[in-house]
Design a protein around this motif. Structure first.
Motif, PDB file in Angstrom:
ATOM      1  N   PHE A 296      37.821  14.103  50.298  1.00  0.00           N
ATOM      2  CA  PHE A 296      37.547  15.482  50.689  1.00  0.00           C
ATOM      3  C   PHE A 296      37.258  15.545  52.188  1.00  0.00           C
ATOM      4  CE2 PHE A 296      35.521  19.629  50.702  1.00  0.00           C
ATOM      5  CZ  PHE A 296      36.252  20.304  49.732  1.00  0.00           C
ATOM      6  N   PRO A 297      37.734  16.580  52.870  1.00  0.00           N
ATOM      7  CA  PRO A 297      37.462  16.683  54.306  1.00  0.00           C
ATOM      8  C   PRO A 297      35.966  16.794  54.597  1.00  0.00           C
ATOM      9  CG  PRO A 297      38.469  18.707  53.459  1.00  0.00           C
ATOM     10  CD  PRO A 297      38.566  17.686  52.375  1.00  0.00           C
ATOM     11  N   SER A 298      35.559  16.268  55.720  1.00  0.00           N
ATOM     12  CA  SER A 298      34.161  16.287  56.131  1.00  0.00           C
ATOM     13  C   SER A 298      33.695  17.724  56.360  1.00  0.00           C
ATOM     14  CB  SER A 298      34.004  15.504  57.436  1.00  0.00           C
ATOM     15  OG  SER A 298      34.661  16.198  58.499  1.00  0.00           O
ATOM     16  N   PRO A 299      32.376  17.949  56.408  1.00  0.00           N
ATOM     17  CA  PRO A 299      31.915  19.311  56.700  1.00  0.00           C
ATOM     18  C   PRO A 299      32.402  19.816  58.052  1.00  0.00           C
ATOM     19  CG  PRO A 299      30.068  17.741  56.659  1.00  0.00           C
ATOM     20  CD  PRO A 299      31.254  17.045  56.108  1.00  0.00           C
ATOM     21  N   GLU A 300      32.484  18.917  59.037  1.00  0.00           N
ATOM     22  CA  GLU A 300      32.998  19.336  60.342  1.00  0.00           C
ATOM     23  C   GLU A 300      34.445  19.807  60.227  1.00  0.00           C
ATOM     24  OE1 GLU A 300      29.894  16.128  61.098  1.00  0.00           O
ATOM     25  OE2 GLU A 300      31.538  16.444  59.677  1.00  0.00           O
ATOM     26  N   ARG A 301      35.228  19.072  59.456  1.00  0.00           N
ATOM     27  CA  ARG A 301      36.636  19.431  59.289  1.00  0.00           C
ATOM     28  C   ARG A 301      36.773  20.751  58.532  1.00  0.00           C
ATOM     29  NH1 ARG A 301      41.557  20.283  60.744  1.00  0.00           N
ATOM     30  NH2 ARG A 301      43.196  19.680  59.281  1.00  0.00           N
ATOM     31  N   VAL A 302      35.946  20.945  57.507  1.00  0.00           N
ATOM     32  CA  VAL A 302      35.988  22.197  56.750  1.00  0.00           C
ATOM     33  C   VAL A 302      35.719  23.383  57.662  1.00  0.00           C
ATOM     34  CG1 VAL A 302      34.736  23.546  55.006  1.00  0.00           C
ATOM     35  CG2 VAL A 302      35.465  21.218  54.487  1.00  0.00           C
ATOM     36  N   LEU A 303      34.750  23.242  58.564  1.00  0.00           N
ATOM     37  CA  LEU A 303      34.427  24.346  59.466  1.00  0.00           C
ATOM     38  C   LEU A 303      35.519  24.585  60.509  1.00  0.00           C
ATOM     39  CD1 LEU A 303      30.611  23.709  59.999  1.00  0.00           C
ATOM     40  CD2 LEU A 303      31.686  25.514  58.652  1.00  0.00           C
ATOM     41  N   ALA A 304      36.351  23.588  60.761  1.00  0.00           N
ATOM     42  CA  ALA A 304      37.427  23.741  61.737  1.00  0.00           C
ATOM     43  C   ALA A 304      38.682  24.360  61.137  1.00  0.00           C
ATOM     44  CB  ALA A 304      37.775  22.376  62.346  1.00  0.00           C
ATOM     45  N   LEU A 305      38.749  24.445  59.801  1.00  0.00           N
ATOM     46  CA  LEU A 305      39.938  24.979  59.157  1.00  0.00           C
ATOM     47  C   LEU A 305      40.014  26.498  59.328  1.00  0.00           C
ATOM     48  CD1 LEU A 305      39.885  22.971  55.793  1.00  0.00           C
ATOM     49  CD2 LEU A 305      41.305  22.538  57.813  1.00  0.00           C
ATOM     50  N   SER A 306      41.226  27.002  59.442  1.00  0.00           N
ATOM     51  CA  SER A 306      41.432  28.445  59.564  1.00  0.00           C
ATOM     52  C   SER A 306      41.440  29.098  58.185  1.00  0.00           C
ATOM     53  CB  SER A 306      42.770  28.720  60.255  1.00  0.00           C
ATOM     54  OG  SER A 306      43.846  28.329  59.399  1.00  0.00           O
TER      55      SER A 306
ATOM     56  N   ARG B  84      29.732  27.859  54.063  1.00  0.00           N
ATOM     57  CA  ARG B  84      28.268  27.943  54.062  1.00  0.00           C
ATOM     58  C   ARG B  84      27.646  26.601  53.716  1.00  0.00           C
ATOM     59  NH1 ARG B  84      27.665  33.675  50.739  1.00  0.00           N
ATOM     60  NH2 ARG B  84      27.805  35.084  52.549  1.00  0.00           N
ATOM     61  N   ALA B  85      28.238  25.908  52.742  1.00  0.00           N
ATOM     62  CA  ALA B  85      27.705  24.605  52.351  1.00  0.00           C
ATOM     63  C   ALA B  85      27.869  23.594  53.488  1.00  0.00           C
ATOM     64  CB  ALA B  85      28.411  24.110  51.088  1.00  0.00           C
ATOM     65  N   ALA B  86      28.997  23.642  54.186  1.00  0.00           N
ATOM     66  CA  ALA B  86      29.217  22.720  55.305  1.00  0.00           C
ATOM     67  C   ALA B  86      28.198  22.958  56.412  1.00  0.00           C
ATOM     68  CB  ALA B  86      30.638  22.882  55.837  1.00  0.00           C
ATOM     69  N   GLU B  87      27.957  24.222  56.732  1.00  0.00           N
ATOM     70  CA  GLU B  87      26.954  24.535  57.754  1.00  0.00           C
ATOM     71  C   GLU B  87      25.574  24.041  57.340  1.00  0.00           C
ATOM     72  OE1 GLU B  87      27.402  28.734  57.971  1.00  0.00           O
ATOM     73  OE2 GLU B  87      29.058  28.672  59.432  1.00  0.00           O
ATOM     74  N   ALA B  88      25.226  24.271  56.071  1.00  0.00           N
ATOM     75  CA  ALA B  88      23.917  23.845  55.578  1.00  0.00           C
ATOM     76  C   ALA B  88      23.802  22.333  55.562  1.00  0.00           C
ATOM     77  CB  ALA B  88      23.679  24.414  54.179  1.00  0.00           C
ATOM     78  N   PHE B  89      24.883  21.639  55.176  1.00  0.00           N
ATOM     79  CA  PHE B  89      24.818  20.180  55.127  1.00  0.00           C
ATOM     80  C   PHE B  89      24.635  19.594  56.522  1.00  0.00           C
ATOM     81  CE2 PHE B  89      26.323  15.851  54.929  1.00  0.00           C
ATOM     82  CZ  PHE B  89      25.734  15.394  53.758  1.00  0.00           C
ATOM     83  N   LEU B  90      25.338  20.134  57.496  1.00  0.00           N
ATOM     84  CA  LEU B  90      25.188  19.638  58.860  1.00  0.00           C
ATOM     85  C   LEU B  90      23.779  19.892  59.397  1.00  0.00           C
ATOM     86  CD1 LEU B  90      28.648  20.625  60.357  1.00  0.00           C
ATOM     87  CD2 LEU B  90      27.847  18.342  59.732  1.00  0.00           C
ATOM     88  N   ALA B  91      23.174  20.999  58.969  1.00  0.00           N
ATOM     89  CA  ALA B  91      21.831  21.331  59.445  1.00  0.00           C
ATOM     90  C   ALA B  91      20.744  20.578  58.687  1.00  0.00           C
ATOM     91  CB  ALA B  91      21.595  22.835  59.309  1.00  0.00           C
ATOM     92  N   HIS B  92      20.944  20.341  57.388  1.00  0.00           N
ATOM     93  CA  HIS B  92      19.856  19.838  56.543  1.00  0.00           C
ATOM     94  C   HIS B  92      20.186  18.572  55.765  1.00  0.00           C
ATOM     95  CE1 HIS B  92      17.987  23.707  57.348  1.00  0.00           C
ATOM     96  NE2 HIS B  92      19.029  24.328  56.830  1.00  0.00           N
ATOM     97  N   GLY B  93      21.424  18.089  55.893  1.00  0.00           N
ATOM     98  CA  GLY B  93      21.847  16.968  55.061  1.00  0.00           C
ATOM     99  C   GLY B  93      20.978  15.735  55.184  1.00  0.00           C
ATOM    100  N   GLU B  94      20.552  15.405  56.387  1.00  0.00           N
ATOM    101  CA  GLU B  94      19.721  14.214  56.572  1.00  0.00           C
ATOM    102  C   GLU B  94      18.421  14.338  55.783  1.00  0.00           C
ATOM    103  OE1 GLU B  94      17.773  11.517  60.182  1.00  0.00           O
ATOM    104  OE2 GLU B  94      19.193  13.125  60.650  1.00  0.00           O
ATOM    105  N   ASN B  95      17.824  15.520  55.813  1.00  0.00           N
ATOM    106  CA  ASN B  95      16.607  15.738  55.032  1.00  0.00           C
ATOM    107  C   ASN B  95      16.909  15.721  53.534  1.00  0.00           C
ATOM    108  OD1 ASN B  95      13.780  16.642  54.534  1.00  0.00           O
ATOM    109  ND2 ASN B  95      14.805  18.504  53.847  1.00  0.00           N
TER     110      ASN B  95
END
Length: 267
Positions: free
Chosen positions: A133-143, A161-172
Motif C-alpha cells: 500500500f502507498p505510504s501516507p505521504e504518497r496518498v496525500l500526493a495523489l490527485s 484524513r487518515a494519512a494526515e492523522a498518521f503523519l501527525a500522531h503515528g509515532e505516539n
C-alpha cells in the motif's frame, strides 16, 4: 514454527503458483517479502534492518469451551492457524478504511489495484511483481483523478484524513496499548468502532478487539455451527458470542474467520 493452515485474510496476500506471497512494509522504512508454501514460510529482507514481522499460531483451546460445542468440531479441523501480525499500523488502518461498507472480495480487488498503481513494489519474476500500500505521504500526493482511476473515489477523503492523522500522531499511536489505540483512532474523522477495532486487531493480533459482531463472524459462525440458532442482528449476536466464547473470545473469533478464509479460498 509448526502450523497447519495459514490465515490469508489480508488483501496483500497474492497467489504465485503453489505459493502465497506478501510484501510487508514495516512502519519506519523496512520491507519484507514473505513466501508461504505448504507449512513453510520464507522471509527475504527488501529494505531496512528491522526484524521480520511476528507470526502467531492459534489453535482450539484445550479443553475447548463447552458452551461452544457446536463450533468446536469445525474449528478443530483447522489445526494450528498461523497469522502474520501486520507490521504496519498505517497499512492496517488503510486496509480497514478500504474494507468499510463493501464486501470482502470487492475490498480485496480495490486494495490490490490501488497498490499496483501507486504503491512500492518488487519483481517476483519476469511475469509478476507485487506491491504494498502507498505510504501516507504518497496518498496525500495523489490527485483526485488518481483515486477515481483506481476505483477509490469514495475512499479518497477518509484515506487522506487518515494519512494526515498518521503523519501527525503515528509515532505516539505506536506507543499505545492496543485497547487504548482503538479509542484513539476513533478521534480521526471517518474512523469508527469497526474500522478502529479491525485495524488494531490486524496490527496487534489481539482478536478480542476485532468487531466480533460483524457480518463476517456471523456468517462463518453459522457455517461452522449450522445447528445453532445464531442471532442475525449484530448487537444480539455480539452478546451471544461473548457468552459462548468466554475468556477465549479472541481465539474463537480468529479461528472462525480462518474457517471462513479456508471455506472461501481467499487469496
Amino acid at each position: 514454527m509448526s502450523f497447519n493452515f495459514l490465515q490469508t485474510d489480508h488483501p496483500a496476500w497474492r497467489s504465485a503458483g503453489a505459493r502465497h506471497v506478501r510484501l510487508l512494509p514495516v512502519d519506519g522504512g523496512t520491507a519484507w517479502l514473505v513466501e508461504a508454501q505448504g507449512q513453510q514460510l520464507t522471509w527475504t529482507a527488501i529494505s531496512g534492518d528491522q526484524p521480520a514481522p511476528s507470526v502467531d499460531v492459534y489453535a482450539l483451546p484445550a479443553p475447548a469451551r463447552r458452551e461452544a460445542a457446536g463450533l468446536n468440531a469445525s474449528l478443530a479441523t483447522l489445526g494450528g492457524v498461523a497469522r502474520l501480525r501486520n507490521p504496519s499500523l498505517w497499512d492496517a488502518l488503510a486496509t480497514a478504511i478500504v474494507r468499510q461498507v463493501i464486501r470482502a472480495a470487492q475490498a480485496r480487488k480495490l486494495y490490490r489495484e490501488f497498490c499496483d498503481r501507486h504503491g512500492p513494489g518488487v519483481a517476483l519474476s519476469d511475469e509478476m511483481d507485487i506491491h504494498s500500500f502507498p505510504s501516507p505521504e504518497r496518498v496525500l500526493a495523489l490527485s483526485d483523478g488518481d483515486f477515481t482511476n483506481s476505483g477509490m473515489a469514495f475512499k479518497r477523503r477518509p484515506l487522506r484524513r487518515a494519512a494526515e492523522a498518521f503523519l501527525a500522531h503515528g509515532e505516539n499511536w505506536l506507543s499505545l496499548s492496543p485497547s487504548v489505540l482503538v479509542k484513539e483512532l476513533q478521534t480521526v474523522p471517518g474512523i469508527g468502532p469497526w474500522s478502529a477495532g479491525a485495524a488494531v486487531a490486524d496490527w496487534s493480533n489481539d482478536w478480542t478487539l476485532y468487531p466480533y459482531g460483524d457480518l463476517a463472524v456471523r456468517t462463518w459462525a453459522q457455517h461452522a455451527d449450522p445447528d445453532t440458532a445464531w442471532p442475525m442482528d449484530e448487537r444480539t449476536f455480539a452478546r451471544t458470542w461473548r457468552r459462548v466464547t468466554g475468556d477465549q473470545l479472541g481465539t474463537y473469533t480468529l479461528l472462525t474467520l480462518a474457517f471462513g478464509c479456508r471455506q472461501a479460498g481467499a487469496v
